[in-house]
Design a protein around this motif. Structure first.
Motif, PDB file in Angstrom:
ATOM      1  N   VAL A  64       9.380   8.408   0.177  1.00 35.24           N
ATOM      2  CA  VAL A  64       8.900   9.766   0.430  1.00 35.24           C
ATOM      3  C   VAL A  64       7.539   9.990  -0.213  1.00 35.24           C
ATOM      4  O   VAL A  64       6.602  10.512   0.384  1.00 35.24           O
ATOM      5  CB  VAL A  64       9.929  10.805  -0.105  1.00 35.24           C
ATOM      6  N   LEU A  65       7.429   9.551  -1.494  1.00 35.16           N
ATOM      7  CA  LEU A  65       6.174   9.742  -2.210  1.00 35.16           C
ATOM      8  C   LEU A  65       5.029   8.974  -1.559  1.00 35.16           C
ATOM      9  O   LEU A  65       3.920   9.481  -1.424  1.00 35.16           O
ATOM     10  CB  LEU A  65       6.326   9.303  -3.668  1.00 35.16           C
ATOM     11  N   LEU A  66       5.314   7.754  -1.144  1.00 35.71           N
ATOM     12  CA  LEU A  66       4.260   6.926  -0.567  1.00 35.71           C
ATOM     13  C   LEU A  66       3.799   7.479   0.770  1.00 35.71           C
ATOM     14  O   LEU A  66       2.627   7.414   1.113  1.00 35.71           O
ATOM     15  CB  LEU A  66       4.745   5.486  -0.424  1.00 35.71           C
ATOM     16  N   ASN A  67       4.738   8.029   1.545  1.00 37.69           N
ATOM     17  CA  ASN A  67       4.337   8.641   2.798  1.00 37.69           C
ATOM     18  C   ASN A  67       3.465   9.864   2.548  1.00 37.69           C
ATOM     19  O   ASN A  67       2.504  10.129   3.254  1.00 37.69           O
ATOM     20  CB  ASN A  67       5.580   9.036   3.605  1.00 37.69           C
ATOM     21  N   ALA A  68       3.824  10.631   1.494  1.00 39.97           N
ATOM     22  CA  ALA A  68       3.038  11.815   1.155  1.00 39.97           C
ATOM     23  C   ALA A  68       1.652  11.446   0.643  1.00 39.97           C
ATOM     24  O   ALA A  68       0.731  12.245   0.685  1.00 39.97           O
ATOM     25  CB  ALA A  68       3.780  12.642   0.107  1.00 39.97           C
ATOM     26  N   SER A 127      -2.168  -6.709 -16.887  1.00 42.14           N
ATOM     27  CA  SER A 127      -1.144  -5.702 -17.178  1.00 42.14           C
ATOM     28  C   SER A 127       0.093  -6.340 -17.797  1.00 42.14           C
ATOM     29  O   SER A 127       0.656  -5.825 -18.767  1.00 42.14           O
ATOM     30  CB  SER A 127      -0.766  -4.961 -15.891  1.00 42.14           C
ATOM     31  N   TYR A 128       0.500  -7.460 -17.248  1.00 41.34           N
ATOM     32  CA  TYR A 128       1.657  -8.179 -17.791  1.00 41.34           C
ATOM     33  C   TYR A 128       1.425  -8.575 -19.250  1.00 41.34           C
ATOM     34  O   TYR A 128       2.307  -8.470 -20.098  1.00 41.34           O
ATOM     35  CB  TYR A 128       1.933  -9.419 -16.941  1.00 41.34           C
ATOM     36  N   LEU A 129       0.210  -9.003 -19.550  1.00 36.77           N
ATOM     37  CA  LEU A 129      -0.078  -9.530 -20.878  1.00 36.77           C
ATOM     38  C   LEU A 129      -0.227  -8.455 -21.944  1.00 36.77           C
ATOM     39  O   LEU A 129       0.170  -8.664 -23.096  1.00 36.77           O
ATOM     40  CB  LEU A 129      -1.354 -10.374 -20.829  1.00 36.77           C
ATOM     41  N   SER A 130      -0.793  -7.293 -21.576  1.00 35.58           N
ATOM     42  CA  SER A 130      -1.117  -6.377 -22.680  1.00 35.58           C
ATOM     43  C   SER A 130      -0.992  -4.891 -22.395  1.00 35.58           C
ATOM     44  O   SER A 130      -1.376  -4.074 -23.225  1.00 35.58           O
ATOM     45  CB  SER A 130      -2.546  -6.649 -23.171  1.00 35.58           C
ATOM     46  N   GLU A 154       3.201   0.384  -8.152  1.00 38.09           N
ATOM     47  CA  GLU A 154       3.659   1.405  -7.205  1.00 38.09           C
ATOM     48  C   GLU A 154       3.418   2.793  -7.798  1.00 38.09           C
ATOM     49  O   GLU A 154       2.913   3.697  -7.136  1.00 38.09           O
ATOM     50  CB  GLU A 154       5.156   1.223  -6.916  1.00 38.09           C
ATOM     51  N   ASN A 155       3.777   2.946  -9.062  1.00 38.98           N
ATOM     52  CA  ASN A 155       3.633   4.245  -9.724  1.00 38.98           C
ATOM     53  C   ASN A 155       2.165   4.648  -9.840  1.00 38.98           C
ATOM     54  O   ASN A 155       1.801   5.811  -9.636  1.00 38.98           O
ATOM     55  CB  ASN A 155       4.274   4.179 -11.110  1.00 38.98           C
ATOM     56  N   GLN A 156       1.308   3.676 -10.168  1.00 42.54           N
ATOM     57  CA  GLN A 156      -0.117   3.964 -10.245  1.00 42.54           C
ATOM     58  C   GLN A 156      -0.657   4.421  -8.893  1.00 42.54           C
ATOM     59  O   GLN A 156      -1.474   5.343  -8.807  1.00 42.54           O
ATOM     60  CB  GLN A 156      -0.880   2.720 -10.707  1.00 42.54           C
ATOM     61  N   PHE A 157      -0.167   3.783  -7.841  1.00 39.32           N
ATOM     62  CA  PHE A 157      -0.614   4.143  -6.505  1.00 39.32           C
ATOM     63  C   PHE A 157      -0.189   5.566  -6.152  1.00 39.32           C
ATOM     64  O   PHE A 157      -0.962   6.352  -5.608  1.00 39.32           O
ATOM     65  CB  PHE A 157      -0.048   3.154  -5.486  1.00 39.32           C
ATOM     66  N   VAL A 158       1.069   5.893  -6.494  1.00 41.53           N
ATOM     67  CA  VAL A 158       1.585   7.228  -6.193  1.00 41.53           C
ATOM     68  C   VAL A 158       0.787   8.293  -6.944  1.00 41.53           C
ATOM     69  O   VAL A 158       0.484   9.363  -6.411  1.00 41.53           O
ATOM     70  CB  VAL A 158       3.081   7.322  -6.546  1.00 41.53           C
ATOM     71  N   ASN A 159       0.421   7.997  -8.192  1.00 39.35           N
ATOM     72  CA  ASN A 159      -0.257   8.985  -9.032  1.00 39.35           C
ATOM     73  C   ASN A 159      -1.775   9.002  -8.858  1.00 39.35           C
ATOM     74  O   ASN A 159      -2.444   9.902  -9.365  1.00 39.35           O
ATOM     75  CB  ASN A 159       0.075   8.730 -10.505  1.00 39.35           C
ATOM     76  N   GLU A 196      -0.348  -2.367  -0.522  1.00 41.72           N
ATOM     77  CA  GLU A 196       0.227  -3.486   0.225  1.00 41.72           C
ATOM     78  C   GLU A 196      -0.265  -4.816  -0.324  1.00 41.72           C
ATOM     79  O   GLU A 196       0.451  -5.827  -0.279  1.00 41.72           O
ATOM     80  CB  GLU A 196      -0.114  -3.363   1.710  1.00 41.72           C
ATOM     81  N   ILE A 197      -1.496  -4.832  -0.852  1.00 39.45           N
ATOM     82  CA  ILE A 197      -2.010  -6.061  -1.468  1.00 39.45           C
ATOM     83  C   ILE A 197      -1.186  -6.399  -2.699  1.00 39.45           C
ATOM     84  O   ILE A 197      -0.762  -7.545  -2.898  1.00 39.45           O
ATOM     85  CB  ILE A 197      -3.497  -5.904  -1.834  1.00 39.45           C
ATOM     86  N   TYR A 198      -0.940  -5.395  -3.536  1.00 36.31           N
ATOM     87  CA  TYR A 198      -0.131  -5.645  -4.739  1.00 36.31           C
ATOM     88  C   TYR A 198       1.298  -6.037  -4.381  1.00 36.31           C
ATOM     89  O   TYR A 198       1.890  -6.909  -5.018  1.00 36.31           O
ATOM     90  CB  TYR A 198      -0.133  -4.413  -5.637  1.00 36.31           C
ATOM     91  N   ARG A 199       1.867  -5.408  -3.371  1.00 35.14           N
ATOM     92  CA  ARG A 199       3.236  -5.759  -2.955  1.00 35.14           C
ATOM     93  C   ARG A 199       3.333  -7.197  -2.472  1.00 35.14           C
ATOM     94  O   ARG A 199       4.365  -7.838  -2.593  1.00 35.14           O
ATOM     95  CB  ARG A 199       3.690  -4.824  -1.833  1.00 35.14           C
TER      96      ARG A 199
END
Length: 437
Positions: free
Chosen positions: A16-20, A288-291, A369-374, A404-407
């Protein structure tokens, strides 16, 4: 079963969020080459008008650095129709706000007004592009402003020249070896005609992208754009043929001193690909994974558990032609650089030899995903993203499809990138230390 239901609910929620999140826009070119992007959002009565020029610090010539950033200041001096010192007064008195910023790759100006002043924003940016005042009093005034900015942000700021040290030692051919703020000596020695020539060369419609986002009526906006921008003359934009860098094949070590610090910092810097390259996205995930966050690999080990570092960070700075992947570490107590280097190298070797766990991979995916939504939560942010994606990434619609690139990034992709870019013979070690007194 309960866990599966919760997962399904979470997926539905994100769906829902991604569609919005979908940002609708329209883009077109004027005959003079000005690229126009329109985004209509009538949910709040505000409009941002922004213009991004494809000129940054990398476009400057040797001996005349700092011009791109200088123009970020100079072009608020006024025009034949906006008296000197009146720009900010006009904006604030009409309920607006404005700013500008410069990078190695571009310069961006914007105003945000209540939507009943949309026309004013369009007119002011057209004034800046059509006939900005480039005179001696403006140049002299803004030189002093830039000098003070350099003193505050860099010369008198602890670790203020750290990024410069990285770029100077990581790039030997490409102009990314310079800094955005440039050299005060260069600005001091430049003649007025040189500033006018720079303006004539880069501030032309076919080197600019105009974005209008917010509470607009597109057909009316198009009429104003045609009225204010349609008659501007197309310029001659030189191709961006910058020198290429040879691959780094041998580890080097440099020492840089800073009189404003008491504690040393150590940087392990690697050259990474352009931010257009999928590997740049993969390296964003690796950093992001590292730090990123207190539960990340390096923070948990070096700061939290073993108390070897006051601070540790991995970062990937993406730019248009190349990027910089680096590790920044500030030691705790008597911890040596060699100790921090060895611990960081252990984590790199793990990435190169073993796939990260499924839990860690899912955390990464959830985070992006969360960064994209926000992201793009304001009209100003949306306008800047639309312009950036067109000018620097070559695809305005990345504002919608970047996730989609990150996914698509797999655990194997993360391992392959670590193997490809994070080898010891590909890095520059910078000892950023206090100046001896």
């Amino acid at each position: 079963m309960k866990k599966r239901l919760l997962s399904a609910a979470a997926a539905a929620f994100f769906g829902v969020l991604l569609n919005a999140q979908q940002i609708k826009f329209e883009e077109y070119d004027l005959p003079n080459g000005l690229h126009v992007i329109l985004h209509q959002d009538n949910s709040a009565p505000v409009v941002t008008t922004g213009v991004m020029y494809h000129v940054g610090a990398k476009d400057e010539v040797k001996g005349r650095t700092g011009f791109a950033h200088f123009f970020e200041h100079l072009l608020f001096e006024g025009t034949p129709n906006i008296k000197r010192g009146e720009w900010f007064k006009i904006v604030s008195s009409n309920g607006g706000q404005n700013n500008a910023n410069t990078s190695m790759d571009r310069t961006y100006y914007y105003e945000t007004f209540p939507s009943n002043n949309e026309q004013l924003g369009l007119w002011m940016e057209a004034e800046r592009l059509r006939h900005a005042e480039i005179n001696q009093i403006g140049v002299d005034t803004q030189r002093e402003v830039v000098k003070e900015e350099k003193r505050l942000r860099m010369d008198n700021q602890p670790y203020g020249n750290l990024m410069n040290a990285i770029q100077q030692n990581l790039f030997t051919n490409h102009p990314y070896s310079g800094s955005v703020i440039g050299s005060i000596d260069d600005l001091n020695s430049a003649k007025l005609q040189e500033f006018r020539d720079f303006y004539k060369k880069y501030y032309v419609p076919n080197n600019a992208t105009l974005v209008v986002a917010g509470d607009i009526k597109p057909e009316q906006t198009k009429k104003w754009i045609q009225e204010y921008y349609g008659g501007l003359t197309k310029g001659t934009v030189a191709p961006k043929n910058f020198p290429k860098e040879s691959p780094i094949t041998k580890e080097t070590e440099k020492t840089v001193t800073d009189p404003n610090i008491q504690l040393p910092a150590y940087i392990f810097a690697y050259r990474s690909p352009s931010n257009k390259d999928k590997d740049a996205y993969i390296l964003n995930m690796l950093s992001s994974y590292l730090s990123s966050g207190k539960s990340s690999v390096l923070y948990k080990k070096l700061v939290d558990q073993e108390k070897k570092a006051l601070e540790v960070q991995a970062f990937n700075l993406g730019m248009e032609d190349y990027g910089v992947f680096g590790f920044f570490a500030m030691p705790m107590g008597e911890t040596t650089r060699q100790t921090l280097q060895a611990d960081i190298d252990v984590e790199i070797k793990k990435l190169q030899s073993t796939l990260i766990s499924q839990d860690d991979y899912q955390k990464l995916q959830n985070k992006f995903e969360n960064q994209f939504v926000n992201a793009n939560s304001s009209i100003q942010g949306i306008a800047a993203s639309l312009a950036t994606n067109h000018v620097l990434m070559g695809d305005t619609n990345l504002i919608n499809k970047e996730i989609e690139i990150y996914r698509s990034i797999t655990k194997q992709d993360l391992q392959n990138a670590a193997k490809k870019y994070l080898n010891s013979n590909q890095r520059v070690i910078i000892n950023y230390v206090p100046e001896k007194k």
